[in-house]
Design a protein around this motif. Structure first.
Motif, short mmCIF file in Angstrom:
data_model
loop_
_atom_site.label_atom_id
_atom_site.label_comp_id
_atom_site.label_asym_id
_atom_site.label_seq_id
_atom_site.Cartn_x
_atom_site.Cartn_y
_atom_site.Cartn_z
N PRO A 17 -14.06 -13.91 31.44
CA PRO A 17 -15.01 -12.87 31.02
C PRO A 17 -14.32 -11.54 30.74
CG PRO A 17 -15.89 -14.12 32.86
CD PRO A 17 -14.48 -14.59 32.67
N GLU A 18 -13.24 -11.25 31.47
CA GLU A 18 -12.51 -9.99 31.22
C GLU A 18 -11.87 -10.03 29.83
OE1 GLU A 18 -12.20 -11.79 34.14
OE2 GLU A 18 -13.53 -10.41 35.22
N ASP A 19 -11.29 -11.19 29.50
CA ASP A 19 -10.72 -11.34 28.15
C ASP A 19 -11.80 -11.11 27.10
OD1 ASP A 19 -8.21 -12.15 29.16
OD2 ASP A 19 -8.82 -14.25 29.18
N ARG A 20 -12.94 -11.72 27.33
CA ARG A 20 -14.06 -11.59 26.37
C ARG A 20 -14.43 -10.13 26.20
NH1 ARG A 20 -19.14 -13.10 29.24
NH2 ARG A 20 -18.63 -11.06 30.07
N ASP A 21 -14.57 -9.43 27.33
CA ASP A 21 -14.96 -8.03 27.25
C ASP A 21 -13.90 -7.21 26.49
OD1 ASP A 21 -17.16 -8.75 28.63
OD2 ASP A 21 -16.58 -7.82 30.54
N THR A 22 -12.64 -7.56 26.69
CA THR A 22 -11.57 -6.82 26.02
C THR A 22 -11.66 -7.01 24.51
OG1 THR A 22 -10.12 -7.05 27.93
CG2 THR A 22 -9.06 -6.55 25.83
N ILE A 23 -11.92 -8.24 24.09
CA ILE A 23 -11.94 -8.45 22.63
C ILE A 23 -13.17 -7.79 22.01
CG2 ILE A 23 -13.01 -10.77 22.48
CD1 ILE A 23 -10.59 -11.12 20.32
N HIS A 24 -14.29 -7.79 22.75
CA HIS A 24 -15.46 -7.08 22.21
C HIS A 24 -15.22 -5.57 22.15
CE1 HIS A 24 -18.34 -10.27 21.47
NE2 HIS A 24 -17.79 -10.89 22.49
N ASP A 25 -14.52 -5.09 23.15
CA ASP A 25 -14.12 -3.67 23.17
C ASP A 25 -13.27 -3.34 21.95
OD1 ASP A 25 -14.93 -1.98 25.12
OD2 ASP A 25 -12.95 -1.82 26.07
N LEU A 26 -12.31 -4.23 21.70
CA LEU A 26 -11.40 -4.05 20.57
C LEU A 26 -12.17 -4.05 19.25
CD1 LEU A 26 -8.42 -3.99 19.61
CD2 LEU A 26 -8.44 -6.47 19.72
N ILE A 27 -13.07 -5.01 19.12
CA ILE A 27 -13.85 -5.11 17.87
C ILE A 27 -14.68 -3.85 17.65
CG2 ILE A 27 -15.82 -6.34 16.83
CD1 ILE A 27 -14.58 -8.93 18.08
N ARG A 28 -15.31 -3.39 18.73
CA ARG A 28 -16.18 -2.22 18.60
C ARG A 28 -15.40 -0.92 18.41
NH1 ARG A 28 -21.54 -2.02 20.58
NH2 ARG A 28 -22.50 -4.07 20.50
N ASN A 29 -14.17 -0.91 18.88
CA ASN A 29 -13.37 0.32 18.77
C ASN A 29 -12.42 0.33 17.58
OD1 ASN A 29 -13.85 2.28 21.12
ND2 ASN A 29 -13.89 0.27 22.08
N ARG A 30 -12.39 -0.76 16.82
CA ARG A 30 -11.60 -0.73 15.58
C ARG A 30 -12.24 0.27 14.63
NH1 ARG A 30 -12.48 -1.33 11.04
NH2 ARG A 30 -14.54 -2.13 11.59
N ARG A 31 -11.43 1.05 13.98
CA ARG A 31 -11.95 2.07 13.07
C ARG A 31 -11.18 2.08 11.77
NH1 ARG A 31 -15.65 2.65 16.05
NH2 ARG A 31 -16.45 1.42 14.33
N ASP A 32 -11.84 2.47 10.72
CA ASP A 32 -11.14 2.78 9.48
C ASP A 32 -10.60 4.21 9.61
OD1 ASP A 32 -10.57 1.92 6.65
OD2 ASP A 32 -11.61 3.80 6.25
N VAL A 33 -9.29 4.37 9.46
CA VAL A 33 -8.65 5.67 9.69
C VAL A 33 -8.23 6.25 8.35
CG1 VAL A 33 -6.68 6.80 10.76
CG2 VAL A 33 -7.87 4.96 11.98
N ARG A 34 -8.52 7.53 8.14
CA ARG A 34 -8.17 8.16 6.85
C ARG A 34 -7.20 9.31 7.01
NH1 ARG A 34 -13.87 6.54 7.61
NH2 ARG A 34 -14.31 5.15 5.88
N ASP A 35 -7.51 10.19 7.95
CA ASP A 35 -6.81 11.48 7.93
C ASP A 35 -6.04 11.75 9.21
OD1 ASP A 35 -6.14 13.68 6.51
OD2 ASP A 35 -7.78 14.90 7.28
N GLU A 36 -6.13 10.91 10.20
CA GLU A 36 -5.63 11.26 11.53
C GLU A 36 -4.27 10.67 11.82
OE1 GLU A 36 -8.61 9.67 11.00
OE2 GLU A 36 -9.80 11.51 10.95
N PHE A 37 -3.55 10.22 10.80
CA PHE A 37 -2.27 9.55 11.06
C PHE A 37 -1.20 10.52 11.53
CE2 PHE A 37 -4.26 6.81 7.80
CZ PHE A 37 -4.26 5.63 8.51
#
Ligand code: FNR
Length: 228
Positions: A17-37
Motif C-alpha cells: 500500500p505504501e508503494d501504491r500511495d507513492t505512485i499516486h503521489d507521483l502521478i498527482r504531483n507531476r507537472r508541466d514545467v515552463r519557466d522554473e528550470f
C-alpha cells in the motif's frame, strides 16, 4: 553514460500500500514545467534512469519505435525557440479577442531556460510494414511513443526534474532543425531540467485558463452518453 538502471528482478514483485500511495503521489504531483528550470545540467546517472524508464514503456508488438534526441546545443535550441515564437504568434491570433491577452500572458515553453531539450520521435519503419497489433490501426506506434513520454515525465518527477511538453511549432520547421528522415515522426518536444518548486496543481488551472473536470464527468457506463 554509466548504466545505473536497476537490474530486472527474477520475478515480478507485488506492491505494498505504501508503494501504491507513492505512485499516486507521483502521478498527482507531476507537472508541466515552463519557466522554473534551473540551469545546472542533469547528471548522467539521473538522465540515464529517466531515459531507461521511458524505454520500458509498453509498445505495440514490442516495437519500441522511439528515439530520444538529446539537444543541449544553445544555437540549436535558439533555432527551435524561433520556430516556437513563429507558431505561437499564429496561435495567439487564432484565439478570440477576449481570450487573446490571457493567452499572451501564459508562458508556454522553457526551450532556452531548460539545460536539456529532448525530442521523442517514432520510427514508423522500425519493424517493417506488418507489426503485431498495428495492422489495422497504423497509428499505434505513435501511441506507444506517447507512453514512453509519460514514463519519462513520471520518472523525471521522481528525481525532482521538471519536464515541459512544447507542441507549438510547425512540424516541417522542427523536422528540418532535427534533420529527421521521412519515416521518423516527431512525437514530443520536451524541455527538461531541475526545478526548485513544482506547482501544486496544473499551472493552467492556477492561472484560470481551464479547470480539471470531475472524474464522474468523464466516466461512462457501457456506451457513449451524449448528455453526460
Ligand atoms: C500532447 C501535449 C502537448 C502539450 C502539453 C501536454 C500534452 C500532453 N502541454 C502541457 C499541458 O498544458 C499540461 O499537461 C496541462 O495543462 C495539465 O497540467 P500538468 O501537466 O498536470 O501540470 C503543453 N504546455 C505548454 O505550456 N505548451 C505546450 O505546447 C504544451 N503542449
Amino acid at each position: 553514460m554509466p548504466d545505473t538502471a536497476p537490474a530486472a528482478p527474477a520475478s515480478a514483485r507485488r506492491f505494498t500500500p505504501e508503494d501504491r500511495d507513492t505512485i499516486h503521489d507521483l502521478i498527482r504531483n507531476r507537472r508541466d514545467v515552463r519557466d522554473e528550470f534551473r540551469p545546472d545540467p542533469i547528471p548522467d546517472d539521473v538522465l540515464r534512469r529517466i531515459l531507461d524508464a521511458a524505454h520500458h514503456a509498453p509498445s505495440v508488438g514490442f516495437m519500441q519505435p522511439w528515439n530520444f534526441i538529446l539537444i543541449r546545443d544553445l544555437e540549436r535550441r535558439r533555432a527551435v525557440h524561433r520556430v516556437f515564437e513563429a507558431a505561437n504568434a499564429e496561435a495567439e491570433a487564432m484565439f478570440p479577442e477576449g481570450i487573446r491577452s490571457t493567452y499572451r500572458g501564459l508562458k508556454l515553453e522553457g526551450i532556452l531556460k531548460a539545460p536539456l531539450n529532448i525530442a521523442v520521435t517514432c520510427d514508423r519503419d522500425r519493424c517493417g510494414p506488418v507489426v503485431l497489433g498495428r495492422t489495422h490501426n497504423p497509428e499505434m506506434d505513435l501511441y506507444s511513443s506517447v507512453c514512453a513520454v509519460q514514463n519519462l515525465w513520471l520518472a523525471a518527477r521522481a528525481e525532482n526534474v521538471g519536464v515541459g511538453w512544447v507542441s507549438i511549432y510547425n512540424e516541417p520547421d522542427l523536422r528540418r532543425i532535427l534533420a529527421l528522415p521521412d519515416h521518423v515522426a516527431i512525437v514530443a518536444y520536451l524541455c527538461v531540467g531541475f526545478v526548485d518548486d513544482f506547482y501544486p496543481a496544473p499551472e493552467l488551472a492556477l492561472k484560470g485558463w481551464r479547470q480539471r473536470l470531475p472524474l464522474d464527468a468523464v466516466v461512462m457506463d457501457e456506451i457513449w452518453q451524449e448528455d453526460h
